[in-house]
Write a protein that holds these residues in place. Structure first.
Motif, PDB file in Angstrom:
ATOM      1  N   LYS A 118       3.172  -5.552   1.938  1.00 21.82           N
ATOM      2  CA  LYS A 118       2.281  -4.393   1.860  1.00 21.82           C
ATOM      3  C   LYS A 118       1.155  -4.512   2.887  1.00 21.82           C
ATOM      4  CE  LYS A 118       2.901  -3.489  -3.096  1.00 21.82           C
ATOM      5  NZ  LYS A 118       2.204  -3.395  -4.407  1.00 21.82           N
ATOM      6  N   ARG A 119       0.738  -5.736   3.151  1.00 20.60           N
ATOM      7  CA  ARG A 119      -0.380  -5.952   4.062  1.00 20.60           C
ATOM      8  C   ARG A 119      -0.041  -5.515   5.485  1.00 20.60           C
ATOM      9  NH1 ARG A 119      -2.588 -11.995   2.251  1.00 20.60           N
ATOM     10  NH2 ARG A 119      -3.083 -11.440   0.079  1.00 20.60           N
ATOM     11  N   ARG A 120       1.252  -5.566   5.833  1.00 18.30           N
ATOM     12  CA  ARG A 120       1.662  -5.131   7.176  1.00 18.30           C
ATOM     13  C   ARG A 120       2.111  -3.667   7.169  1.00 18.30           C
ATOM     14  NH1 ARG A 120       4.377 -10.213   7.155  1.00 18.30           N
ATOM     15  NH2 ARG A 120       6.365  -9.142   6.809  1.00 18.30           N
ATOM     16  N   ASP A 121       1.790  -2.982   6.074  1.00 17.08           N
ATOM     17  CA  ASP A 121       2.141  -1.558   5.966  1.00 17.08           C
ATOM     18  C   ASP A 121       3.646  -1.332   6.130  1.00 17.08           C
ATOM     19  OD1 ASP A 121      -0.473  -0.766   5.532  1.00 17.08           O
ATOM     20  OD2 ASP A 121      -0.902  -0.511   7.653  1.00 17.08           O
ATOM     21  N   ASP A 122       4.445  -2.181   5.461  1.00 15.14           N
ATOM     22  CA  ASP A 122       5.899  -2.003   5.487  1.00 15.14           C
ATOM     23  C   ASP A 122       6.301  -0.997   4.414  1.00 15.14           C
ATOM     24  OD1 ASP A 122       6.446  -3.741   7.589  1.00 15.14           O
ATOM     25  OD2 ASP A 122       6.409  -5.489   6.275  1.00 15.14           O
ATOM     26  N   PHE A 123       5.972   0.264   4.667  1.00 24.11           N
ATOM     27  CA  PHE A 123       6.304   1.333   3.737  1.00 24.11           C
ATOM     28  C   PHE A 123       7.303   2.273   4.410  1.00 24.11           C
ATOM     29  CE2 PHE A 123       2.037  -0.018   2.503  1.00 24.11           C
ATOM     30  CZ  PHE A 123       2.164  -0.163   1.133  1.00 24.11           C
ATOM     31  N   SER A 124       8.556   2.097   4.087  1.00 21.80           N
ATOM     32  CA  SER A 124       9.581   2.976   4.643  1.00 21.80           C
ATOM     33  C   SER A 124      10.834   2.867   3.783  1.00 21.80           C
ATOM     34  CB  SER A 124       9.906   2.614   6.096  1.00 21.80           C
ATOM     35  OG  SER A 124      10.495   1.334   6.165  1.00 21.80           O
ATOM     36  N   PHE A 125      11.655   3.902   3.820  1.00 22.80           N
ATOM     37  CA  PHE A 125      12.921   3.858   3.094  1.00 22.80           C
ATOM     38  C   PHE A 125      13.864   4.884   3.698  1.00 22.80           C
ATOM     39  CE2 PHE A 125      10.166   6.827   0.853  1.00 22.80           C
ATOM     40  CZ  PHE A 125      10.977   7.919   0.591  1.00 22.80           C
ATOM     41  N   TYR A 126      15.122   4.713   3.361  1.00 25.87           N
ATOM     42  CA  TYR A 126      16.203   5.538   3.901  1.00 25.87           C
ATOM     43  C   TYR A 126      16.592   6.614   2.903  1.00 25.87           C
ATOM     44  CZ  TYR A 126      21.097   6.620   5.122  1.00 25.87           C
ATOM     45  OH  TYR A 126      22.279   7.250   5.405  1.00 25.87           O
ATOM     46  N   GLN A 127      17.020   7.753   3.420  1.00 28.11           N
ATOM     47  CA  GLN A 127      17.569   8.824   2.596  1.00 28.11           C
ATOM     48  C   GLN A 127      19.020   9.056   2.982  1.00 28.11           C
ATOM     49  OE1 GLN A 127      16.065  11.473   0.054  1.00 28.11           O
ATOM     50  NE2 GLN A 127      15.583   9.338  -0.303  1.00 28.11           N
TER      51      GLN A 127
END
Length: 232
Positions: A118-127
Motif C-alpha cells: 500500500k505504501r508504494r500505491d500498488d492499487f490496480s486490478f484487472y477487469q
C-alpha cells in the motif's frame, strides 16, 4: 544517378492503441475499488510467496494453473470470507501477473519481483474483457454491486470524466483500473487497422540530374527549383 522504384500499394496491418480516462465514483464505488485493488494485491503476494517457498525448498516452478487451483480452494475456505465478494477474474489475473513477473526474472528479462505494498500505491486490478462494458459516458465493472437487485445493479456503472474519450462498438483489450494516489483511472487497449505502403507493380527508373531534379523513365520531369528566377 539512376534509381529504380516500384509502384506503391497500400496494405493493412494491426495497430494497438491505449486509452486512459478518469473515473468519477461515488463513495460506495470508491470503497469497492479499494477492495478490488486490495484483493488483487493479496492474491499477487500470496502467489509470489508460494513461488519463493517452492524455490527455497528445491521444488519445481509452480505453474499459473496450479496456483489458480490452489487459490480457488483457499478462496472457498472460511478464513477469508471477503474473497467471495470480489470477482474471481481479479485474483486470476493477479496470479498470472505474478507468474509472468517471476518467469521474466528467471529468464533475466527483468528484476526480481517484489511484494506489492500500500505504501508504494500498488492499487490496480484487472477487469475481464468479456464482462466490461463501455459507453460514451460510463463503464460497467464486473461485480461491483454485491446485491442482485435491479436497483442496486446501477452501482456497477461508473461515470467517466471525459465523454467519448474511448471508442465504443469495438473490442477492448486488457482493461485495467489503477489509482494514482488521488484519482481512479480506466486503462484499455484497442486494436485498429492501419494502412502501410509497400512497393509492388511495374518499376520505373528515376534519373537525378542538375538541370532537372528528376527525370522518370515514363517521361515525367521535376524541375530543379535552384535554377528558377525566384530562387536566384
Amino acid at each position: 544517378m539512376c534509381y529504380n522504384l516500384s509502384a506503391i500499394q497500400k496494405t493493412v496491418s494491426k495497430v494497438i492503441k491505449s486509452f486512459k480516462v478518469m473515473l468519477i465514483p461515488n463513495n460506495y464505488q470508491r470503497t469497492r475499488l479499494f477492495q478490488f485493488a486490495g484483493t488483487a494485491r493479496f492474491a499477487y503476494n500470496r502467489a509470489l510467496r508460494k513461488e519463493i517457498e517452492a524455490y527455497g525448498a528445491g521444488e519445481k516452478f509452480i505453474s499459473n494453473n496450479d496456483l489458480r487451483k490452489k487459490f480457488t480452494v483457499f478462496r472457498s475456505s472460511a478464513e477469508y470470507p471477503w474473497l467471495k465478494t470480489i470477482s474471481n477474474n481479479v485474483t486470476k489475473q493477479a496470479i498470472k501477473d505474478c507468474v509472468d513477473a517471476y518467469t521474466k526474472f528467471f529468464k533475466k528479462l527483468s528484476g526480481r519481483p517484489k511484494f506489492k505494498s500500500k505504501r508504494r500505491d500498488d492499487f490496480s486490478f484487472y477487469q475481464d474483457t468479456d464482462k466490461i462494458r463501455i459507453t460514451a459516458t460510463h463503464v460497467k465493472l464486473e461485480a461491483t454491486a454485491t446485491s442482485k437487485k435491479r436497483n442496486k445493479q446501477g452501482l456497477n456503472w461508473f461515470r467517466l470524466a471525459e465523454h467519448g474519450r474511448i471508442p465504443i462498438g469495438v473490442k477492448h483489450f486488457n482493461p485495467r483500473i489503477t489509482f494514482d494516489g488521488l484519482n481512479w483511472w480506466l486503462n484499455v487497449a484497442i486494436e485498429f487497422e492501419s494502412k502501410k505502403s509497400q512497393t509492388d507493380g511495374e518499376p520505373i527508373d528515376i534519373d537525378l540530374g542538375i538541370k532537372t531534379s528528376a527525370t522518370c523513365s515514363e517521361g515525367t520531369t521535376y524541375p530543379n527549383i535552384n535554377k528558377t528566377n525566384t530562387i536566384r
